[in-house]
Scaffold this active site. Structure first.
Site, PDB file in Angstrom:
ATOM      1  N   ILE A   1      -1.436 -28.272 -18.085  1.00 48.68           N
ATOM      2  CA  ILE A   1      -0.557 -29.287 -18.681  1.00 48.68           C
ATOM      3  C   ILE A   1       0.805 -28.664 -19.023  1.00 48.68           C
ATOM      4  CG2 ILE A   1      -0.330 -30.983 -20.538  1.00 48.68           C
ATOM      5  CD1 ILE A   1      -3.460 -30.864 -20.746  1.00 48.68           C
TER       6      ILE A   1
ATOM      7  N   TYR B   1      -4.830 -36.098 -26.119  1.00 45.61           N
ATOM      8  CA  TYR B   1      -4.902 -36.384 -24.683  1.00 45.61           C
ATOM      9  C   TYR B   1      -6.271 -36.936 -24.343  1.00 45.61           C
ATOM     10  CZ  TYR B   1      -1.597 -32.340 -24.697  1.00 45.61           C
ATOM     11  OH  TYR B   1      -0.616 -31.438 -24.958  1.00 45.61           O
TER      12      TYR B   1
ATOM     13  N   LEU C   1      -0.940 -15.328 -28.638  1.00 46.30           N
ATOM     14  CA  LEU C   1      -0.603 -16.182 -29.772  1.00 46.30           C
ATOM     15  C   LEU C   1      -0.998 -15.574 -31.112  1.00 46.30           C
ATOM     16  CD1 LEU C   1       0.198 -19.178 -30.248  1.00 46.30           C
ATOM     17  CD2 LEU C   1      -2.207 -19.746 -29.924  1.00 46.30           C
TER      18      LEU C   1
ATOM     19  N   ARG D   1     -25.271 -34.431 -19.072  1.00 44.75           N
ATOM     20  CA  ARG D   1     -24.787 -33.137 -19.568  1.00 44.75           C
ATOM     21  C   ARG D   1     -24.815 -33.184 -21.104  1.00 44.75           C
ATOM     22  NH1 ARG D   1     -18.771 -31.358 -17.765  1.00 44.75           N
ATOM     23  NH2 ARG D   1     -18.236 -33.222 -18.962  1.00 44.75           N
TER      24      ARG D   1
ATOM     25  N   ASN E   1     -14.805 -29.672 -15.074  1.00 43.66           N
ATOM     26  CA  ASN E   1     -14.345 -31.064 -15.156  1.00 43.66           C
ATOM     27  C   ASN E   1     -14.491 -31.791 -13.836  1.00 43.66           C
ATOM     28  OD1 ASN E   1     -12.111 -29.446 -17.140  1.00 43.66           O
ATOM     29  ND2 ASN E   1     -13.304 -31.118 -17.994  1.00 43.66           N
TER      30      ASN E   1
ATOM     31  N   SER F   1      -4.572 -15.786 -19.764  1.00 48.89           N
ATOM     32  CA  SER F   1      -6.032 -15.669 -19.759  1.00 48.89           C
ATOM     33  C   SER F   1      -6.648 -16.762 -18.895  1.00 48.89           C
ATOM     34  CB  SER F   1      -6.588 -15.743 -21.185  1.00 48.89           C
ATOM     35  OG  SER F   1      -6.169 -16.946 -21.805  1.00 48.89           O
TER      36      SER F   1
ATOM     37  N   TYR G   1     -15.265 -27.039 -29.997  1.00 50.20           N
ATOM     38  CA  TYR G   1     -13.936 -27.268 -29.402  1.00 50.20           C
ATOM     39  C   TYR G   1     -13.212 -28.393 -30.142  1.00 50.20           C
ATOM     40  CZ  TYR G   1     -10.396 -29.089 -26.237  1.00 50.20           C
ATOM     41  OH  TYR G   1      -9.217 -29.563 -25.730  1.00 50.20           O
TER      42      TYR G   1
ATOM     43  N   ASN H   1      -7.946 -37.936 -20.447  1.00 50.52           N
ATOM     44  CA  ASN H   1      -8.348 -37.021 -19.373  1.00 50.52           C
ATOM     45  C   ASN H   1      -7.241 -36.821 -18.342  1.00 50.52           C
ATOM     46  OD1 ASN H   1     -10.904 -37.893 -20.682  1.00 50.52           O
ATOM     47  ND2 ASN H   1     -11.806 -36.587 -19.105  1.00 50.52           N
TER      48      ASN H   1
HETATM   49  P1  NAD Z   1      -5.013 -24.324 -19.620  1.00 53.81           P
HETATM   50  O1  NAD Z   1      -6.130 -23.392 -19.910  1.00 53.81           O
HETATM   51  O2  NAD Z   1      -4.640 -24.578 -18.217  1.00 53.81           O
HETATM   52  O3  NAD Z   1      -3.707 -23.856 -20.420  1.00 53.81           O
HETATM   53  C1  NAD Z   1      -3.778 -23.145 -21.632  1.00 53.81           C
HETATM   54  C2  NAD Z   1      -2.828 -21.971 -21.519  1.00 53.81           C
HETATM   55  O4  NAD Z   1      -2.887 -21.216 -22.731  1.00 53.81           O
HETATM   56  C3  NAD Z   1      -3.199 -21.014 -20.376  1.00 53.81           C
HETATM   57  O5  NAD Z   1      -2.041 -20.715 -19.638  1.00 53.81           O
HETATM   58  C4  NAD Z   1      -3.737 -19.773 -21.098  1.00 53.81           C
HETATM   59  O6  NAD Z   1      -3.509 -18.595 -20.361  1.00 53.81           O
HETATM   60  C5  NAD Z   1      -2.970 -19.837 -22.399  1.00 53.81           C
HETATM   61  N1  NAD Z   1      -3.629 -19.165 -23.519  1.00 53.81           N
HETATM   62  C6  NAD Z   1      -4.926 -19.296 -23.909  1.00 53.81           C
HETATM   63  N2  NAD Z   1      -5.159 -18.524 -24.983  1.00 53.81           N
HETATM   64  C7  NAD Z   1      -3.989 -17.920 -25.298  1.00 53.81           C
HETATM   65  C8  NAD Z   1      -3.603 -17.009 -26.312  1.00 53.81           C
HETATM   66  N3  NAD Z   1      -4.477 -16.564 -27.227  1.00 53.81           N
HETATM   67  N4  NAD Z   1      -2.325 -16.573 -26.335  1.00 53.81           N
HETATM   68  C9  NAD Z   1      -1.433 -17.017 -25.416  1.00 53.81           C
HETATM   69  N5  NAD Z   1      -1.747 -17.870 -24.429  1.00 53.81           N
HETATM   70  C10 NAD Z   1      -3.013 -18.315 -24.377  1.00 53.81           C
HETATM   71  O7  NAD Z   1      -5.353 -25.702 -20.362  1.00 53.81           O
HETATM   72  P2  NAD Z   1      -4.636 -27.117 -20.229  1.00 53.81           P
HETATM   73  O8  NAD Z   1      -5.576 -28.035 -19.535  1.00 53.81           O
HETATM   74  O9  NAD Z   1      -3.253 -26.955 -19.740  1.00 53.81           O
HETATM   75  O10 NAD Z   1      -4.642 -27.525 -21.762  1.00 53.81           O
HETATM   76  C11 NAD Z   1      -3.536 -27.263 -22.612  1.00 53.81           C
HETATM   77  C12 NAD Z   1      -3.912 -27.656 -24.020  1.00 53.81           C
HETATM   78  O11 NAD Z   1      -4.293 -29.033 -24.036  1.00 53.81           O
HETATM   79  C13 NAD Z   1      -5.099 -26.880 -24.576  1.00 53.81           C
HETATM   80  O12 NAD Z   1      -4.840 -26.588 -25.932  1.00 53.81           O
HETATM   81  C14 NAD Z   1      -6.261 -27.846 -24.440  1.00 53.81           C
HETATM   82  O13 NAD Z   1      -7.242 -27.652 -25.430  1.00 53.81           O
HETATM   83  C15 NAD Z   1      -5.566 -29.182 -24.628  1.00 53.81           C
HETATM   84  N6  NAD Z   1      -6.262 -30.302 -23.966  1.00 53.81           N
HETATM   85  C16 NAD Z   1      -6.536 -30.235 -22.624  1.00 53.81           C
HETATM   86  C17 NAD Z   1      -7.195 -31.295 -22.010  1.00 53.81           C
HETATM   87  C18 NAD Z   1      -7.541 -31.244 -20.540  1.00 53.81           C
HETATM   88  O14 NAD Z   1      -8.334 -32.080 -20.107  1.00 53.81           O
HETATM   89  N7  NAD Z   1      -6.993 -30.359 -19.738  1.00 53.81           N
HETATM   90  C19 NAD Z   1      -7.568 -32.421 -22.746  1.00 53.81           C
HETATM   91  C20 NAD Z   1      -7.252 -32.463 -24.110  1.00 53.81           C
HETATM   92  C21 NAD Z   1      -6.589 -31.388 -24.708  1.00 53.81           C
HETATM   93  N1  UDP Z   2     -18.886 -35.347 -14.786  1.00 51.09           N
HETATM   94  C1  UDP Z   2     -19.860 -35.384 -13.783  1.00 51.09           C
HETATM   95  N2  UDP Z   2     -19.999 -34.282 -12.973  1.00 51.09           N
HETATM   96  C2  UDP Z   2     -19.226 -33.163 -13.114  1.00 51.09           C
HETATM   97  C3  UDP Z   2     -18.243 -33.151 -14.141  1.00 51.09           C
HETATM   98  C4  UDP Z   2     -18.125 -34.256 -14.959  1.00 51.09           C
HETATM   99  O1  UDP Z   2     -20.563 -36.371 -13.623  1.00 51.09           O
HETATM  100  O2  UDP Z   2     -19.411 -32.193 -12.367  1.00 51.09           O
HETATM  101  C5  UDP Z   2     -18.711 -36.537 -15.642  1.00 51.09           C
HETATM  102  C6  UDP Z   2     -18.952 -36.280 -17.119  1.00 51.09           C
HETATM  103  O3  UDP Z   2     -20.313 -36.472 -17.444  1.00 51.09           O
HETATM  104  C7  UDP Z   2     -18.017 -37.327 -17.762  1.00 51.09           C
HETATM  105  C8  UDP Z   2     -16.863 -37.449 -16.768  1.00 51.09           C
HETATM  106  O4  UDP Z   2     -17.350 -36.938 -15.523  1.00 51.09           O
HETATM  107  O5  UDP Z   2     -18.660 -38.576 -17.832  1.00 51.09           O
HETATM  108  C9  UDP Z   2     -15.637 -36.622 -17.176  1.00 51.09           C
HETATM  109  O6  UDP Z   2     -16.033 -35.290 -17.444  1.00 51.09           O
HETATM  110  P1  UDP Z   2     -14.960 -34.138 -17.645  1.00 51.09           P
HETATM  111  O7  UDP Z   2     -15.710 -32.859 -17.896  1.00 51.09           O
HETATM  112  O8  UDP Z   2     -13.982 -34.159 -16.528  1.00 51.09           O
HETATM  113  O9  UDP Z   2     -14.165 -34.606 -18.938  1.00 51.09           O
HETATM  114  P2  UDP Z   2     -14.673 -34.770 -20.457  1.00 51.09           P
HETATM  115  O10 UDP Z   2     -16.149 -34.814 -20.486  1.00 51.09           O
HETATM  116  O11 UDP Z   2     -14.115 -33.579 -21.138  1.00 51.09           O
HETATM  117  O12 UDP Z   2     -14.073 -36.045 -20.914  1.00 51.09           O
END
Ligand code: NAD
Ligand code: UDP
Length: 346
Positions: free
Chosen positions: A13, A181, A60, A298, A203, A35, A154, A183
């Protein structure tokens, strides 16, 4: 236009948001320990936008490094005016297996960041929160006043940081936004940046694109007896570029506010889709068949998450514009051009 610190800016993101923020004219300093990401993403962000950004590799949770970042920016005459805080850990199952690590990085890391910000009079922050703070709700769509019920470490760590931010805002000197956020999926339409999970994707969406790319053989659908129309789980999928645009809207909103501010905003489309809707949408958009089998649920999954997106529209003037077909087309453009993500890429 502001000088903005982006923690976790190389991630999924974060990298897409950097594109939009650079295009909006902001100057960016990224802090990332890589990481869960690659510096190649940031190289490509700069290629896509024709603008450069500064990047520091580091953690961080390193107060001395944070202190130096803020102090150096001030000494150079460009103090950091705001922070968008993406850095963190996000795998639900991992958080159950190793909760301490999640509290350390997500909460401890946020604490260290907020303390440094405060010490340097930078009190404007956008935080990456998650729809999983709602847990299993009975009422839909989920509004920002729906009670939270985080059911795994989480979500609990994200909720804890939200609460920390609310408390800070109550001191009357901070402007903060927690963005919940739903999905995020898809990729930049160029196919140059996208989601690049390490190992087997947790995911749904990256799992599907990796099947299409031949890296996985079939999808395991986690349960088809949920109380939903086709029995599979419902989520509110939104295009990552829409989400990136929401960050520009949020940071601009905070920067323009003269008063202290504490916002919590859902970011989703408002339209939930089942697992099978996504599978069939992907097949339709790309012409590629996704084989699947139904397996047991799951642990920790809830039947449904679906946002009420009205507050984002009313307060930030933001709404998701892109369709499921856009998400699938762009996600596939990224995966097909980069079957192994950023590895071996330059
Ligand atoms: P991502 O893992 O791709 O990005 C996170 C970034 O943070 C990575 O580049 C990682 O290297 C860096 N990072 C992790 N720990 C660190 C540390 N201790 N110091 C410095 N950098 C560090 O994840 P994303 O999907 O881009 O998500 C970004 C944020 O949004 C996260 O906080 C996540 O929890 C939140 N979020 C993501 C989703 C999703 O579905 N992707 C949904 C809801 C919330
Ligand atoms: N899901 C699935 N198979 C997979 C991964 C996810 O059926 O291999 C389903 C999961 O049960 C959920 C939806 O897809 O209903 C979205 O899951 P994801 O892990 O992408 O997002 P989150 O659960 O964090 O919303």
């Amino acid at each position: 236009m502001a000088h903005v610190l982006i923690t976790g800016g190389a991630g999924f993101i974060g990298s897409h948001s950097c594109v939009v923020l650079l295009e909006n004219g902001h100057d960016l300093l990224v802090l990332d320990n890589f990481s869960n990401s690659s510096p190649v993403a940031l190289k490509r962000v700069q290629e896509l936008t024709g603008r450069s950004l500064e990047c520091v590799k580091g953690d961080l949770r390193d107060p001395a490094l944070l202190q130096k970042l803020f102090a150096d920016a001030k000494a150079a005459g460009a103090p950091i005016e705001a922070v968008i805080h993406f850095a963190g850990l996000k795998a639900v199952a991992e958080s159950v297996a190793d909760p301490l690590r999640y509290w350390d990085v997500n909460v401890g890391g946020s604490c260290a960041l907020l303390a440094s910000m405060d010490a340097h009079d930078c009190r404007t922050l956008v935080f990456s929160s998650t729809s999983t703070v709602y847990g299993e709700s009975e009422t839909f769509p989920l509004t920002e006043t729906t009670p939270t019920n985080p059911i795994h470490p989480y979500a609990q760590t994200k909720r804890a940081v939200e609460q920390m931010l609310t408390a800070l805002a109550q001191t009357g000197t901070w402007r903060v936004a927690s963005l919940r956020y739903f999905n995020p999926v898809g990729a930049h339409p160029s196919g140059r940046i996208g989601e690049d999970p390490l190992g087997i994707p947790n995911n749904l969406f990256p799992f599907i694109t990796q099947i299409a790319a031949g890296r996985m053989d079939k999808l395991r659908v986690f349960g088809n007896e949920y109380p939903t129309p086709d029995g599979t789980g419902i989520r509110d999928y939104l295009h990552v570029m829409d989400l990136a645009e929401a960050h520009a809207a949020a940071i601009n909103h905070l920067l323009q506010s003269d008063a202290p501010l504490s916002l919590t905003v859902n970011l989703g489309t408002g339209k939930g889709l089942s697992v099978l809707d996504v599978v069939h949408g992907f097949e339709k958009a790309t012409g590629i068949t996704i084989p699947y089998e139904v397996v047991k649920r799951r642990p920790g999954d809830v039947p449904k998450l679906e946002a009420c997106p009205k507050k984002a529209a009313n307060v930030l003037g933001w709404r998701a514009k892109r369709s499921l077909a856009d998400m699938c087309r762009d996600g596939w453009a990224w995966q097909s051009a980069n079957p192994h993500g950023y590895r071996k890429a330059s």
